[in-house]
Design an enzyme around this catalytic site. Sequence first.
Site, PDB file in Angstrom:
ATOM      1  N   CYS A  14       0.672  -1.341   0.220  1.00  0.00           N
ATOM      2  CA  CYS A  14      -0.263  -0.351   0.304  1.00  0.00           C
ATOM      3  C   CYS A  14       0.792   1.181  -0.067  1.00  0.00           C
ATOM      4  CB  CYS A  14      -1.243   0.017   1.887  1.00  0.00           C
ATOM      5  SG  CYS A  14       0.578   0.123   3.446  1.00  0.00           S
ATOM      6  N   CYS A  17       3.754   1.364   2.668  1.00  0.00           N
ATOM      7  CA  CYS A  17       4.382   0.988   2.520  1.00  0.00           C
ATOM      8  C   CYS A  17       5.824   1.787   1.559  1.00  0.00           C
ATOM      9  CB  CYS A  17       4.466  -0.394   1.487  1.00  0.00           C
ATOM     10  SG  CYS A  17       3.403  -1.963   2.832  1.00  0.00           S
ATOM     11  N   ASP A 456      -2.903  24.350 -35.101  1.00  0.00           N
ATOM     12  CA  ASP A 456      -1.793  24.835 -36.197  1.00  0.00           C
ATOM     13  C   ASP A 456      -2.710  24.570 -37.658  1.00  0.00           C
ATOM     14  OD1 ASP A 456       0.673  25.388 -37.936  1.00  0.00           O
ATOM     15  OD2 ASP A 456       1.742  23.479 -37.901  1.00  0.00           O
ATOM     16  N   ASP A 653       2.858  20.049 -35.628  1.00  0.00           N
ATOM     17  CA  ASP A 653       3.065  19.410 -36.248  1.00  0.00           C
ATOM     18  C   ASP A 653       4.538  18.596 -35.459  1.00  0.00           C
ATOM     19  OD1 ASP A 653       4.771  21.382 -36.815  1.00  0.00           O
ATOM     20  OD2 ASP A 653       3.846  21.291 -38.948  1.00  0.00           O
ATOM     21  N   ASP A 657       6.950  24.024 -33.833  1.00  0.00           N
ATOM     22  CA  ASP A 657       6.552  24.568 -34.063  1.00  0.00           C
ATOM     23  C   ASP A 657       6.967  24.450 -32.012  1.00  0.00           C
ATOM     24  OD1 ASP A 657       4.704  25.327 -35.000  1.00  0.00           O
ATOM     25  OD2 ASP A 657       3.275  23.250 -35.526  1.00  0.00           O
TER      26      ASP A 657
HETATM   27  P1  ADP Z   1       2.767  27.395 -41.243  1.00  0.00           P
HETATM   28  O1  ADP Z   1       3.512  25.991 -40.172  1.00  0.00           O
HETATM   29  O2  ADP Z   1       1.569  28.227 -40.353  1.00  0.00           O
HETATM   30  O3  ADP Z   1       2.529  27.156 -41.986  1.00  0.00           O
HETATM   31  P2  ADP Z   1       5.562  28.972 -41.243  1.00  0.00           P
HETATM   32  O4  ADP Z   1       6.013  29.555 -39.830  1.00  0.00           O
HETATM   33  O5  ADP Z   1       5.585  27.442 -41.444  1.00  0.00           O
HETATM   34  O6  ADP Z   1       3.802  28.372 -40.949  1.00  0.00           O
HETATM   35  O7  ADP Z   1       5.238  29.783 -42.869  1.00  0.00           O
HETATM   36  C1  ADP Z   1       4.404  30.747 -42.894  1.00  0.00           C
HETATM   37  C2  ADP Z   1       4.291  31.662 -44.392  1.00  0.00           C
HETATM   38  O8  ADP Z   1       5.460  31.624 -45.110  1.00  0.00           O
HETATM   39  C3  ADP Z   1       3.502  30.502 -45.052  1.00  0.00           C
HETATM   40  O9  ADP Z   1       2.594  30.524 -44.620  1.00  0.00           O
HETATM   41  C4  ADP Z   1       4.126  30.898 -47.006  1.00  0.00           C
HETATM   42  O10 ADP Z   1       3.443  31.584 -46.705  1.00  0.00           O
HETATM   43  C5  ADP Z   1       5.573  31.450 -46.002  1.00  0.00           C
HETATM   44  N1  ADP Z   1       6.442  30.488 -46.489  1.00  0.00           N
HETATM   45  C6  ADP Z   1       7.152  29.517 -45.772  1.00  0.00           C
HETATM   46  N2  ADP Z   1       7.780  28.377 -45.504  1.00  0.00           N
HETATM   47  C7  ADP Z   1       7.673  28.438 -47.505  1.00  0.00           C
HETATM   48  C8  ADP Z   1       8.450  28.226 -48.286  1.00  0.00           C
HETATM   49  N3  ADP Z   1       9.000  27.254 -48.520  1.00  0.00           N
HETATM   50  N4  ADP Z   1       8.339  28.393 -49.745  1.00  0.00           N
HETATM   51  C9  ADP Z   1       6.830  29.550 -49.660  1.00  0.00           C
HETATM   52  N5  ADP Z   1       6.436  29.865 -48.748  1.00  0.00           N
HETATM   53  C10 ADP Z   1       6.939  29.607 -47.377  1.00  0.00           C
HETATM   54 MG    MG Z   2       4.322  24.801 -39.652  1.00  0.00          MG
END
Ligand code: ADP
Ligand code: MG
Length: 765
Positions: A14, A17, A456, A653, A657
């Site tokens: 318990c 213990c 997200d 994800d 984040d």
């Molecule tokens: P989330 O995960 O919410 O999309 P991010 O910070 O990863 O946030 O991205 C924010 C924004 O930046 C995206 O929605 C896009 O508009 C722009 N972005 C990020 N990475 C890229 C990429 N590789 N090519 C084009 N746009 C991008």
């Molecule tokens: Mg993202």
Amino acid sequence: MSTEKTYKIKGMHCASCASIIERTVKKIDGVEDISVNNGTENAKISFDPSKTSPESFNKKLEPLGYSMVIPMTAKEMGMSENEHAEHLGLNQSKKEKLEEVASMRQGVLSAVPIAIISFFIMTWDILAQYNLVSEMNYTVAEFLHHLLPLMATYMLFVIGKPYLLGFYRFLRYGKANMDTLIGIGTVSAYLYSFAITAFEDVLKPFINVEHTYYDVTIIVITFIALGKYLESRSKIKTGDAIEKLLNLQAKTALIIRDGKEIEVPVSEVTHGDSIIVKPGAKIPVDGVIIEGSSYIDESMVTGEPMPAGKKIGDSVVAGTINTSGSFTFKATKVGSETLLAQIIKMVEEAQGSKAPIQALADKISSIFVPIVLVIAFLTLGTWLVFGANTLGFSQALSFGLVSFVGILVIACPCALGLATPTAIIVGVGKGAREGILIKDAATLEKLHKVDTVIVDKTGTITIGKPTLVDIQNFSTFKNDELISILASLEKKSEHPIAHAIVNYAQEKNILLQDVSNFEGLQGKGLKGSINSLEYFVGNTKLIQDIGLEFDSSKLEEYTAQGKTPVILATKKEVLGFVMVADEIKEQSKQAVSDLHKLGIKVIMLTGDDEKASKHIASLVHIDDVVAHVLPQDKLAKIKELQSQGHIVAMAGDGVNDAPALAQADVGIAMGTGTDVAIESAGITLLGGDISKLVKAIKLSKITMRGIKQNLFWAFIYNIIGIPLAAGVFYPVFGWLLNPVFAGLAMAFSSVSVVSNSLRIKSMKL
Ligand code: ADP
Ligand code: MG
């Protein structure tokens, strides 16, 4: 250097213990910390191996009736690491538990007939007193009353041995646990009765020699033994989730070596092995399909009911079952690296962890035993001092003794110690079966208080696999040239948007070009040079940052439909943009509405375009959207909500984040495939299914309700039982608790607590 190790403890009954073990070991020089879990009977000890050793822990514990199981190493036992792990695994300790339960059952079976006989004698005597039945025939009565001491002796010294030892330890070492309480109670009843039997004539002038309490010893011990037996039997069932997970593990694998198919033990599979999976077979390790295709039933691991279609390039997970097809895959994770192995480890650790709510119960049970002892002795004294005046010494002594034994028996804090851990074990195990991995008991506890969920967008509300749906070209380039520049730049990025663009280029067979000076621009996009010309790719914020004129109303037609713009520009001009669109997950809308039903506000935080995000949010009825946020702003938003008194869960994800997940009260990672960031979040939802978040919150609520009910039931017996047994109500109502009923109540409280915890298993989420 200190190390942390977990040991199985034998001889625990318990919570008291647990606290005795904790206090004893903590005193040893070199021990830094110890936490003993009464539910799993494990001790987690951090100590300095140069100063002390597990053997010296045992030296201190053994006299108190406990022992730590110090496992022999694989080498000492001549086993491979894998065989060794299996040997020490839960299957082994379950076998021991089953043996223990079987021997308890033997004890109970021999005790019950004795208890029935003495109950019969006791009842007959009482009924005869009130002339409800005639007096027993003299010869029979004499025989039975001489049989009682014999039976009580057997009960106390054979069935009641643990309690006798508890009494002995109390006298010898001054340590009292619940066995001690039962021990002192039953031994007192026995000795008093024995004195009367042995010295009837001598004692006649002083006390009532008509009445003995052998029946109390017999029946109390029987009830307690019965209660413990039932409790142990159910306690095994609380931990069966782990056993089921262990059983998912395949024993052998069919691998190709030197061009031949051979069957090897799963422990011999190494990275890169090609493994053949026939229809109906279990997948032995994690890997990627290199030939063939099939549907795979992943329900046991991820909780997803539908078999998932898998083709070349898709990943497969150990412990899942192939349905009809046949395929070959390459092993990428083996042994303790597989998802299943990680799940098992996580569940084990979570089940062994302590919920904050348990701290109170632990504290109470650690001071409970000494307090009860004091109350019991005070009560006996009070009866003798005050009772003797009104009732006469003989009657006062007998009432005092009844109270004394009754208090000791009913006050056992056994149910109290079981209340939290059993519910946690069942709750965490149930979660694992549903693909909800919970890191520790504290997380499970916190989750039920959550009132705000932050999600997200990409990958949480939407599938996270966007596709390119539109091209607007303002430049002198041809469309294919524009895409070539875009895709070449995106090739270097990991963002889902990048995959959309690169995939599109590949499908169209567009050639990619060399990129130099690539740089990711967090939350906005990226930049890089092709043929020494610098390009920028990203959202409107990026274009603003460069200081370009851009009429964003051109985008609105698209963003109003939830599409995300990706703009391509040089330092001087905007060359064009493409639109990517992501599908909303099937379960998102239902999940958000279920969260609303639980009274939880849902907020979407995203780096994406505001209009596009709002559109998506409105489709799934999300309460609030904050768009265009940079990762560090997500953190700030969570802090802001927390400072307003909200308890915030964040589902993301888990990759970019991570800081936000850590800041949230509960971080929830959406796991997909085998790449589960198990360590980073408090909760991992396998299969990336947002509707599991609802289930996780319900699970937390159910578990916490179970714990509170358990604590209530554990306490109520003591709160009502102790004053009743002490005879507080005797002067007014003439009530006094027969110790026999105290034994019954005590057994009942433990059994009801464990059964209540088991109920969680079958509740609907
Ligand atoms: P989330 O995960 O919410 O999309 P991010 O910070 O990863 O946030 O991205 C924010 C924004 O930046 C995206 O929605 C896009 O508009 C722009 N972005 C990020 N990475 C890229 C990429 N590789 N090519 C084009 N746009 C991008
Ligand atoms: Mg993202």
